[in-house]
Write a protein that holds these residues in place. Structure first.
Motif, PDB file in Angstrom:
ATOM      1  N   CYS A 192       0.842  -1.212   0.000  1.00  0.00           N
ATOM      2  CA  CYS A 192       0.000   0.000   0.000  1.00  0.00           C
ATOM      3  C   CYS A 192       0.872   1.255   0.000  1.00  0.00           C
ATOM      4  CB  CYS A 192      -0.921  -0.002   1.216  1.00  0.00           C
ATOM      5  SG  CYS A 192      -2.207  -1.267   1.165  1.00  0.00           S
ATOM      6  N   LEU A 193       1.951   1.224   0.775  1.00  0.00           N
ATOM      7  CA  LEU A 193       2.876   2.362   0.786  1.00  0.00           C
ATOM      8  C   LEU A 193       3.523   2.541  -0.582  1.00  0.00           C
ATOM      9  CD1 LEU A 193       4.387   4.562   2.381  1.00  0.00           C
ATOM     10  CD2 LEU A 193       6.107   2.828   2.973  1.00  0.00           C
ATOM     11  N   ALA A 194       3.890   1.431  -1.223  1.00  0.00           N
ATOM     12  CA  ALA A 194       4.494   1.509  -2.554  1.00  0.00           C
ATOM     13  C   ALA A 194       3.527   2.107  -3.568  1.00  0.00           C
ATOM     14  CB  ALA A 194       4.954   0.124  -3.009  1.00  0.00           C
ATOM     15  N   MET A 195       2.229   1.797  -3.468  1.00  0.00           N
ATOM     16  CA  MET A 195       1.228   2.364  -4.373  1.00  0.00           C
ATOM     17  C   MET A 195       1.226   3.892  -4.318  1.00  0.00           C
ATOM     18  SD  MET A 195      -2.183   0.038  -4.029  1.00  0.00           S
ATOM     19  CE  MET A 195      -2.171  -1.729  -4.284  1.00  0.00           C
ATOM     20  N   ILE A 196       1.483   4.421  -3.129  1.00  0.00           N
ATOM     21  CA  ILE A 196       1.497   5.880  -2.959  1.00  0.00           C
ATOM     22  C   ILE A 196       2.814   6.476  -3.441  1.00  0.00           C
ATOM     23  CG2 ILE A 196       1.386   7.750  -1.261  1.00  0.00           C
ATOM     24  CD1 ILE A 196      -0.332   5.833   0.476  1.00  0.00           C
ATOM     25  N   LEU A 197       3.926   5.892  -3.025  1.00  0.00           N
ATOM     26  CA  LEU A 197       5.234   6.480  -3.283  1.00  0.00           C
ATOM     27  C   LEU A 197       5.700   6.321  -4.726  1.00  0.00           C
ATOM     28  CD1 LEU A 197       7.228   5.465  -0.068  1.00  0.00           C
ATOM     29  CD2 LEU A 197       5.999   7.589  -0.535  1.00  0.00           C
ATOM     30  N   ILE A 198       5.149   5.361  -5.468  1.00  0.00           N
ATOM     31  CA  ILE A 198       5.639   5.072  -6.810  1.00  0.00           C
ATOM     32  C   ILE A 198       5.205   6.117  -7.836  1.00  0.00           C
ATOM     33  CG2 ILE A 198       3.672   3.697  -7.624  1.00  0.00           C
ATOM     34  CD1 ILE A 198       5.677   1.717  -8.798  1.00  0.00           C
ATOM     35  N   GLU A 199       4.225   6.934  -7.498  1.00  0.00           N
ATOM     36  CA  GLU A 199       3.697   7.902  -8.449  1.00  0.00           C
ATOM     37  C   GLU A 199       4.680   9.057  -8.676  1.00  0.00           C
ATOM     38  OE1 GLU A 199       1.315   7.290 -10.243  1.00  0.00           O
ATOM     39  OE2 GLU A 199       0.144   5.781  -9.202  1.00  0.00           O
ATOM     40  N   PRO A 200       4.585   9.731  -9.849  1.00  0.00           N
ATOM     41  CA  PRO A 200       5.548  10.788 -10.178  1.00  0.00           C
ATOM     42  C   PRO A 200       5.500  11.980  -9.236  1.00  0.00           C
ATOM     43  CG  PRO A 200       3.755  10.709 -11.794  1.00  0.00           C
ATOM     44  CD  PRO A 200       3.638   9.481 -10.963  1.00  0.00           C
ATOM     45  N   TYR A 201       4.354  12.246  -8.611  1.00  0.00           N
ATOM     46  CA  TYR A 201       4.263  13.375  -7.688  1.00  0.00           C
ATOM     47  C   TYR A 201       4.793  13.023  -6.304  1.00  0.00           C
ATOM     48  CZ  TYR A 201      -0.080  10.827  -6.716  1.00  0.00           C
ATOM     49  OH  TYR A 201      -0.998   9.840  -6.442  1.00  0.00           O
ATOM     50  N   MET A 202       5.220  11.757  -6.113  1.00  0.00           N
ATOM     51  CA  MET A 202       5.858  11.352  -4.857  1.00  0.00           C
ATOM     52  C   MET A 202       7.332  11.034  -5.149  1.00  0.00           C
ATOM     53  SD  MET A 202       3.511  11.730  -2.578  1.00  0.00           S
ATOM     54  CE  MET A 202       4.060  10.828  -1.150  1.00  0.00           C
ATOM     55  N   LEU A 203       7.763   9.802  -4.922  1.00  0.00           N
ATOM     56  CA  LEU A 203       9.175   9.454  -5.145  1.00  0.00           C
ATOM     57  C   LEU A 203       9.464   8.965  -6.555  1.00  0.00           C
ATOM     58  CD1 LEU A 203      10.114   7.597  -1.818  1.00  0.00           C
ATOM     59  CD2 LEU A 203      10.522   9.983  -2.432  1.00  0.00           C
ATOM     60  N   GLY A 204       8.464   8.407  -7.235  1.00  0.00           N
ATOM     61  CA  GLY A 204       8.718   7.800  -8.536  1.00  0.00           C
ATOM     62  C   GLY A 204       9.284   6.387  -8.375  1.00  0.00           C
ATOM     63  N   ARG A 205       9.654   5.772  -9.520  1.00  0.00           N
ATOM     64  CA  ARG A 205      10.072   4.358  -9.494  1.00  0.00           C
ATOM     65  C   ARG A 205      11.468   4.169  -8.883  1.00  0.00           C
ATOM     66  NH1 ARG A 205       5.003   5.234 -11.480  1.00  0.00           N
ATOM     67  NH2 ARG A 205       4.605   4.312 -13.513  1.00  0.00           N
ATOM     68  N   ILE A 206      12.449   4.934  -9.341  1.00  0.00           N
ATOM     69  CA  ILE A 206      13.841   4.669  -8.984  1.00  0.00           C
ATOM     70  C   ILE A 206      14.117   4.986  -7.516  1.00  0.00           C
ATOM     71  CG2 ILE A 206      16.227   5.368  -9.428  1.00  0.00           C
ATOM     72  CD1 ILE A 206      15.500   5.648 -12.362  1.00  0.00           C
ATOM     73  N   ARG A 207      13.674   6.142  -7.043  1.00  0.00           N
ATOM     74  CA  ARG A 207      13.917   6.471  -5.634  1.00  0.00           C
ATOM     75  C   ARG A 207      13.162   5.533  -4.702  1.00  0.00           C
ATOM     76  NH1 ARG A 207      13.067  12.843  -5.166  1.00  0.00           N
ATOM     77  NH2 ARG A 207      11.519  12.392  -6.764  1.00  0.00           N
ATOM     78  N   CYS A 208      12.001   5.027  -5.150  1.00  0.00           N
ATOM     79  CA  CYS A 208      11.285   4.009  -4.377  1.00  0.00           C
ATOM     80  C   CYS A 208      12.131   2.748  -4.234  1.00  0.00           C
ATOM     81  CB  CYS A 208       9.978   3.653  -5.086  1.00  0.00           C
ATOM     82  SG  CYS A 208       8.513   4.234  -4.234  1.00  0.00           S
ATOM     83  N   LEU A 209      12.758   2.324  -5.327  1.00  0.00           N
ATOM     84  CA  LEU A 209      13.615   1.138  -5.284  1.00  0.00           C
ATOM     85  C   LEU A 209      14.765   1.327  -4.300  1.00  0.00           C
ATOM     86  CD1 LEU A 209      13.875   0.137  -9.072  1.00  0.00           C
ATOM     87  CD2 LEU A 209      12.851  -1.227  -7.237  1.00  0.00           C
ATOM     88  N   GLN A 210      15.366   2.484  -4.315  1.00  0.00           N
ATOM     89  CA  GLN A 210      16.479   2.748  -3.401  1.00  0.00           C
ATOM     90  C   GLN A 210      16.015   2.701  -1.946  1.00  0.00           C
ATOM     91  OE1 GLN A 210      17.538   6.537  -5.094  1.00  0.00           O
ATOM     92  NE2 GLN A 210      19.271   5.699  -6.220  1.00  0.00           N
ATOM     93  N   LEU A 211      14.890   3.331  -1.651  1.00  0.00           N
ATOM     94  CA  LEU A 211      14.372   3.366  -0.287  1.00  0.00           C
ATOM     95  C   LEU A 211      14.059   1.965   0.226  1.00  0.00           C
ATOM     96  CD1 LEU A 211      13.172   4.808   2.216  1.00  0.00           C
ATOM     97  CD2 LEU A 211      11.011   4.954   0.956  1.00  0.00           C
ATOM     98  N   PHE A 212      13.331   1.176  -0.576  1.00  0.00           N
ATOM     99  CA  PHE A 212      12.889  -0.138  -0.118  1.00  0.00           C
ATOM    100  C   PHE A 212      14.057  -1.123  -0.037  1.00  0.00           C
ATOM    101  CE2 PHE A 212       8.855   1.756  -0.902  1.00  0.00           C
ATOM    102  CZ  PHE A 212       7.917   1.020  -0.199  1.00  0.00           C
ATOM    103  N   SER A 213      15.030  -1.037  -0.931  1.00  0.00           N
ATOM    104  CA  SER A 213      16.189  -1.932  -0.894  1.00  0.00           C
ATOM    105  C   SER A 213      17.022  -1.685   0.365  1.00  0.00           C
ATOM    106  CB  SER A 213      17.056  -1.741  -2.137  1.00  0.00           C
ATOM    107  OG  SER A 213      16.355  -2.066  -3.310  1.00  0.00           O
ATOM    108  N   PHE A 214      17.319  -0.419   0.632  1.00  0.00           N
ATOM    109  CA  PHE A 214      18.152  -0.096   1.794  1.00  0.00           C
ATOM    110  C   PHE A 214      17.422  -0.422   3.101  1.00  0.00           C
ATOM    111  CE2 PHE A 214      19.978   2.850   4.946  1.00  0.00           C
ATOM    112  CZ  PHE A 214      21.312   2.442   4.875  1.00  0.00           C
ATOM    113  N   SER A 215      16.131  -0.180   3.148  1.00  0.00           N
ATOM    114  CA  SER A 215      15.354  -0.475   4.365  1.00  0.00           C
ATOM    115  C   SER A 215      15.299  -1.975   4.623  1.00  0.00           C
ATOM    116  CB  SER A 215      13.940   0.091   4.228  1.00  0.00           C
ATOM    117  OG  SER A 215      13.968   1.497   4.079  1.00  0.00           O
TER     118      SER A 215
END
Length: 492
Positions: A342-365
């Motif tokens: 559910c969090l990814a559904m929100i953050l993946i959009e262009p007005y939030m983090l987008g695809r690449i920064r989402c990948l970085q956040l979730f991988s490091f976490s």
């Protein structure tokens, strides 16, 4: 009065040799040109613009239900093998390394299904390969519940994996090609959310059935969703309009678009989408403009699969050795995936983090949560941190499955997804043996720390991915992709 008669009339009246007529003609030409330009603007529409301006309707909902249901069934079948290790070893008195043939055979079957059906999907369409793949999952899934020996079980589960791999290589591409631009991120992550529900379903069945019933009952129960979705795949779905247009089947493509619009034709004239003679060519993934992104994405996918299966394959045994109820813990872990998605559904959009920064956040976490899981002493905290790990780890698949088909054109989109899924089968051939070694080690923290290192490498590899795709149009030809790459390079 005709324009020639008007010219003669004006000349005779004022002797101006048609100066007034010339002024009138200039005005007429400007008006005609404006009308022509307006007509041409209306006449030629790109396919992506047209699809992106269609409101989310009943056909979109049918496709989302069917593709989401298919991924639900696939993930339920994938997770089945995680719960079988102890029970199957006991029934046939297997050596722990002999049992590794089961995930090994599943990996080989997955590679075969992905390679074959991914290419078929780009060459012959999305609908029928998708429907056949779901049917394979259903038929061999129920058959494996009646396996008379371990080797027969390995063969049947490998056939299930052929269907799993085939569905995985098609399902995200299939849905993506129907979606308006503004709905892509949420809907694509929604498919993975359905997959997480499938894992929850399998975990719930394990918790409910494995204590009091045989593993065969459990396997049969987990194959039921595939039968339901198999019927839906034949009845509710349509062929991808993008595939129909690049296959020069524009009449059928317009019929599908009309069903998507569900109202009188909203466009006039021609839709711009030139046909492609060559589709489904694996070598096209390594041509200039695609080679680097294919390599880089392959590395990220490889590390994701190595980390996920490294953590998951023997997690019930590891948690059991730490004094935690493994079946209940796995069930709660799969529940914990859902808010992460559910969090990814929100953050993946262009007005939030987008695809690449989402990948970085979730991988490091994921990396951080595994390290914490390794070194905390209390069983309760271990259970909490492993749930946090899955909260961040599973959405990485959804983000990659959204991003990857977006960076490739329609003619090789399914082939690209199939290639990435073949890449992630490779760790599955190795991690069972590595996991057995780490599990038998006397160092308790070694098992999670090794896989934490994998996710740290992944977070670094994400930095080399090509440009962000959130909020951008899908490309239907390699020429469009190259033009965009050149434009972005010149800007940067």
């Amino acid at each position: 009065m005709s324009k020639d008669e008007e010219r003669e009339f004006i000349t005779e009246e004022d002797g101006s040799d048609g100066v007034c007529w010339m002024q009138s003609q200039t005005v007429d030409n400007e008006e005609d040109e404006a009308l022509t330009n307006k007509h041409n603007d209306r006449k030629i529409t790109t396919l992506d613009d047209l699809i992106s301006n269609i409101k989310f309707g009943s056909l979109h909902l049918k496709m989302l239900i069917t593709t989401g249901g298919a991924y639900f069934a696939v993930c339920a079948e994938i997770v089945v093998v995680v719960f079988l290790s102890n029970l199957v070893k006991k029934e046939w008195n297997l050596d722990k390394f002999i049992f590794s043939l089961l995930p090994l055979g599943s990996g080989i079957g997955g590679i075969l299904g992905e390679c074959t059906f991914g290419i078929f999907s780009d060459k012959f369409g999305r609908k029928w390969p998708f429907a056949i793949a779901v049917s394979l999952v259903a038929l061999f899934g129920i058959a494996s519940a009646f396996a008379p020996s371990f080797m027969v079980l390995v063969v049947l589960r490998s056939c299930v994996s052929v269907g799993n791999g085939a569905v995985s290589s098609i399902v995200f591409v299939y849905l993506l090609e129907f979606l308006p631009q503004k709905n892509r991120g949420k809907c694509m992550v929604g498919v993975t959310f359905c997959g997480a529900l499938g894992a929850v379903f399998a975990g719930g069945m394990a918790w409910w059935l494995l204590e009091d019933h045989s593993w065969r009952t459990f396997v049969a129960a987990c194959s039921a969703p595939a039968f339901i979705v198999g019927v839906l795949a034949f009845c509710l779905t349509e062929e991808s309009p993008r595939f129909l247009f690049i296959s020069d089947k524009t009449y059928r493509g317009k019929k599908v678009l009309q069903k998507m619009i569900n109202e009188p034709l909203a466009w006039q004239g021609e839709i711009e989408c030139p046909p492609l003679e060559k589709r489904g060519q694996i070598l096209d993934l390594f041509t200039p403009g695609n080679g680097w992104k294919t390599f880089n994405l392959g590395v990220v996918w490889f590390l994701q699969a190595a980390g996920y299966w490294g953590v998951t394959m023997y997690l019930p045994e590891y948690m059991g050795s730490q004094g935690v109820d493994p079946y209940f813990n796995m069930f709660t872990i799969f529940i914990g995936e859902l808010p992460g998605l559910c969090l990814a559904m929100i953050l993946i959009e262009p007005y939030m983090l987008g695809r690449i920064r989402c990948l970085q956040l979730f991988s490091f976490s994921t990396c951080v949560s595994l390290i914490l899981f390794a070194f905390v002493k209390l069983d309760f905290l271990k259970a909490v941190f492993v749930i946090v790990c899955y909260f961040f780890m599973v959405p990485i698949y959804s983000i990659l499955s959204t991003y990857t088909p977006e960076v490739y054109p329609t003619g090789i989109r399914s082939t690209a997804m199939a290639t990435m899924y073949m890449v992630i089968e490779i760790p599955g051939l190795v991690t069972p043996f590595v996991g057995e070694y780490l599990l038998s080690s006397s160092i308790n923290w070694l098992y999670p720390v090794v896989w934490a290192g994998v996710f740290l490498l992944q977070s670094m590899a994400v930095c080399g991915l090509p440009s962000e795709t959130a909020g951008k149009a899908l490309k239907d030809s390699q020429k469009e992709t190259l033009m965009e790459d050149v434009a972005e390079t010149s800007i940067s």
